[in-house]
Design a protein around this motif. Structure first.
Motif, PDB file in Angstrom:
ATOM      1  N   GLU A 252      40.270  64.380  31.858  1.00 29.42           N
ATOM      2  CA  GLU A 252      39.518  63.541  33.095  1.00 29.42           C
ATOM      3  C   GLU A 252      38.220  62.822  32.599  1.00 29.42           C
ATOM      4  OE1 GLU A 252      38.665  64.069  37.833  1.00 29.42           O
ATOM      5  OE2 GLU A 252      38.241  65.710  36.513  1.00 29.42           O
TER       6      GLU A 252
ATOM      7  N   ALA B  80      38.411  66.110  50.906  1.00 30.29           N
ATOM      8  CA  ALA B  80      38.914  65.334  49.834  1.00 30.29           C
ATOM      9  C   ALA B  80      38.031  64.055  50.036  1.00 30.29           C
ATOM     10  CB  ALA B  80      40.395  64.757  50.031  1.00 30.29           C
ATOM     11  N   GLY B  81      37.411  63.944  48.304  1.00 29.87           N
ATOM     12  CA  GLY B  81      36.673  62.627  48.413  1.00 29.87           C
ATOM     13  C   GLY B  81      35.132  62.991  48.753  1.00 29.87           C
TER      14      GLY B  81
ATOM     15  N   LEU C 241      41.987  55.652  48.829  1.00 24.97           N
ATOM     16  CA  LEU C 241      41.068  56.889  49.128  1.00 24.97           C
ATOM     17  C   LEU C 241      41.236  57.883  50.260  1.00 24.97           C
ATOM     18  CD1 LEU C 241      37.859  55.572  47.330  1.00 24.97           C
ATOM     19  CD2 LEU C 241      39.460  57.003  46.252  1.00 24.97           C
TER      20      LEU C 241
ATOM     21  N   GLU D 254      33.340  59.750  41.176  1.00 21.01           N
ATOM     22  CA  GLU D 254      34.458  60.568  41.620  1.00 21.01           C
ATOM     23  C   GLU D 254      35.376  59.629  42.382  1.00 21.01           C
ATOM     24  OE1 GLU D 254      31.368  61.602  41.960  1.00 21.01           O
ATOM     25  OE2 GLU D 254      31.411  63.652  41.022  1.00 21.01           O
ATOM     26  N   ARG D 255      34.793  58.783  43.343  1.00 24.08           N
ATOM     27  CA  ARG D 255      35.889  57.938  44.161  1.00 24.08           C
ATOM     28  C   ARG D 255      36.298  56.689  42.985  1.00 24.08           C
ATOM     29  NH1 ARG D 255      32.979  58.013  50.046  1.00 24.08           N
ATOM     30  NH2 ARG D 255      32.765  60.309  50.098  1.00 24.08           N
TER      31      ARG D 255
ATOM     32  N   SER E 261      39.251  58.494  41.178  1.00 21.06           N
ATOM     33  CA  SER E 261      40.349  58.860  42.110  1.00 21.06           C
ATOM     34  C   SER E 261      41.066  57.544  42.368  1.00 21.06           C
ATOM     35  CB  SER E 261      40.233  59.295  43.494  1.00 21.06           C
ATOM     36  OG  SER E 261      39.323  60.410  43.401  1.00 21.06           O
TER      37      SER E 261
ATOM     38  N   GLN F 255      42.891  56.632  39.091  1.00 20.69           N
ATOM     39  CA  GLN F 255      43.932  57.644  38.866  1.00 20.69           C
ATOM     40  C   GLN F 255      45.153  57.155  39.680  1.00 20.69           C
ATOM     41  OE1 GLN F 255      42.044  61.120  39.298  1.00 20.69           O
ATOM     42  NE2 GLN F 255      41.857  61.696  37.075  1.00 20.69           N
ATOM     43  N   ALA F 256      44.970  56.638  40.667  1.00 18.66           N
ATOM     44  CA  ALA F 256      46.039  56.175  41.724  1.00 18.66           C
ATOM     45  C   ALA F 256      46.500  54.927  41.217  1.00 18.66           C
ATOM     46  CB  ALA F 256      45.526  56.247  43.282  1.00 18.66           C
TER      47      ALA F 256
END
Ligand code: HAM
Length: 437
Positions: A19, A119-120, A275, A306-307, A310, A313-314
């Motif tokens: 990551e 989450a998030g 998100l 981090e967001r 994410s 990654q999505a």
């Protein structure tokens, strides 16, 4: 040590490969783009005197009231882990005095908020932020938004939505609070408990309450611009006009407040559909702060890394993650070959080639196992015979094909195999007799 002690503190995470490679790629692109806009990096301490945050972010905000990690140091001073980067940068800028005017600074680093993890939402998270000091003009706000959009597109992050609003001038605050109080008075009893408290302490925050009942009431209110001065409305109009000029699509959201008290004029938030509940990828705006008796203006933003990761990654789902560099593994048969390989490793690394070897060599089989574990692309196998003749046995790990090479041929082969085709000039360019300009 119990196994519980091997976990990080709740709401905080270890970041590791693979990551972290995505993080490095994001940061690398960001540094390049920030420099195009004239920004230089600043690294401020993660610990500050608590007063740096309380006065600027606002005593009645959630961050100051509930979320800061605050404690006394050994000298009895009140200090806090930074919950965000803007206040620290402004402390630094205020210390510079008039020299700070026009400075453009960016930061990348950890921030700390003792929120309920979900989450998030982390207790230690990372922000990439920028601050432009002074320059109180709509053009500066719009340039800052343009920079943010440039960053998002450089990362390949499509599908972000931008909402903007205005907080008006500090002089408007009283009129805005009174206007909202009059409009909300008939609904006061229907507000949630938090908002009934906010009615007196920070009435603007009622506008962004997430509870359905409060949202419904807020939707029926006149926009905050109705209570603002002409100058504030004109400032917003100019921001919208310049955003249009640069083709930056935004939605005006008259309920957008932002949870920090230092904002004046333009505020914005960027969200991403992938998100979930914590969908704010970034927030920013223009602000004014008092720092040790000095008033300091600026405009900036911060993105939650981090967001960003994410959402990326999505978006990348199904595609290969960013690959690490695959080393060449040096395999030694015997002590002499081992020592020669130590020397060879230095030579290769000084040439920019990634390589590794077993520090206690063992059998050929165990060294090849280590090569596979390290995901080596090739192995160089050397024993007494190769050392004596000056030859190198180069084995391609994918197909097992071996070739015997001398040192210049070995270096050429390894360097060639490391060239990323995406960065190789096209043949036509390199052989073009006219040459490129
Ligand atoms: P903020 O909206 O509080 O603004 O934070 C900016 C971004 O940091 C958020 O949009 C979100 O992506 C991320 N973030 C915030 N809290 C968390 C959390 N607990 N976990 C994960 N990510 C989080 C500021 O901090 C302002 N200093 C922005 C600014 C700079 N305004 C002007 N200059």
């Amino acid at each position: 040590m119990s196994s519980g002690n091997l976990q990080p503190i709740q709401g905080m995470s270890d970041l590791s490969a693979p990551e972290i490679r995505l993080w490095q790629e994001i940061e690398g692109k960001a540094r390049r783009i920030l420099s195009l806009y004239g920004y230089e990096e600043i690294r401020t301490p993660v610990l500050e005197y608590t007063s740096v945050f309380t006065r600027s972010i606002g005593d009645a905000t959630d961050i100051v009231q509930k979320e800061m990690y605050t404690f006394e140091d050994r000298g009895g001073r009140q200090i806090s882990l930074r919950p965000e980067g803007t206040a620290s940068v402004m402390r630094y800028a205020a210390g510079l005095g008039p020299e700070a005017e026009g400075l453009r600074l960016y930061y990348i680093g950890p921030m700390f908020r003792c929120e309920r993890p979900q989450a998030g939402r982390k207790r230690q998270f990372h922000q990439l932020g920028s601050e432009m000091i002074g320059q109180a003009s709509p053009a500066a706000d719009v340039e800052t938004l343009a920079l943010q959009m440039h960053l998002l597109s450089s990362w390949g992050l499509e599908g972000c939505s931008v909402e903007i609003n205005t907080r008006g001038l500090p002089e408007d605050r009283q009129a805005v609070a009174e206007g909202l109080a009059a409009a909300l008075q008939p609904h006061r009893e229907a507000l949630c408990e938090d908002c009934r408290r906010r009615f007196d302490a920070n009435i603007l925050r009622i506008l962004d309450c997430k509870k359905d009942a409060c949202k419904k009431i807020a939707d029926g209110l006149p926009p905050v611009t109705d209570f603002m001065s002409e100058a504030s409305r004109q400032y917003l109009d100019e921001v919208k006009r310049l955003l249009d000029l640069l083709n930056i699509p935004v939605r005006l959201n008259p309920r957008l407040v932002r949870g920090l008290d230092y904002y004046v004029h333009t505020v914005w938030e960027i969200t991403h559909g992938a998100l979930g509940a914590q969908n704010a990828i970034a927030g920013g705006g223009r602000y004014r702060m008092e720092m040790d008796g000095r008033t300091i203006d600026g405009v900036g933003f911060a993105m939650g890394l981090e967001r960003v990761v994410s959402a990326l990654q999505a978006a990348l789902q199904g595609q290969a993650p960013v690959a690490g560099e695959r080393p060449v593994w040096l395999v030694s048969m015997g002590q002499k070959a081992f020592e020669e390989n130590m020397v060879l490793a230095q030579t290769l690394r000084l040439r920019g080639l990634s390589c590794g070897f077993n520090l206690t060599p063992g059998s050929m089989k165990s060294q090849m196992r280590a090569a596979n574990r390290a995901q080596a692309a090739q192995a160089i196998i050397r024993g007494d015979r190769e050392i004596e003749s000056g030859a190198f046995l180069l084995k391609n790990m994918a197909d097992g094909v071996q070739q015997e090479l001398d040192m210049p041929a070995l270096l050429n082969t390894l360097l060639d195999s490391r060239i990323d085709p995406a960065h190789t000039p096209a043949k036509a360019e390199t052989t073009n007799p006219a040459g490129s300009p």
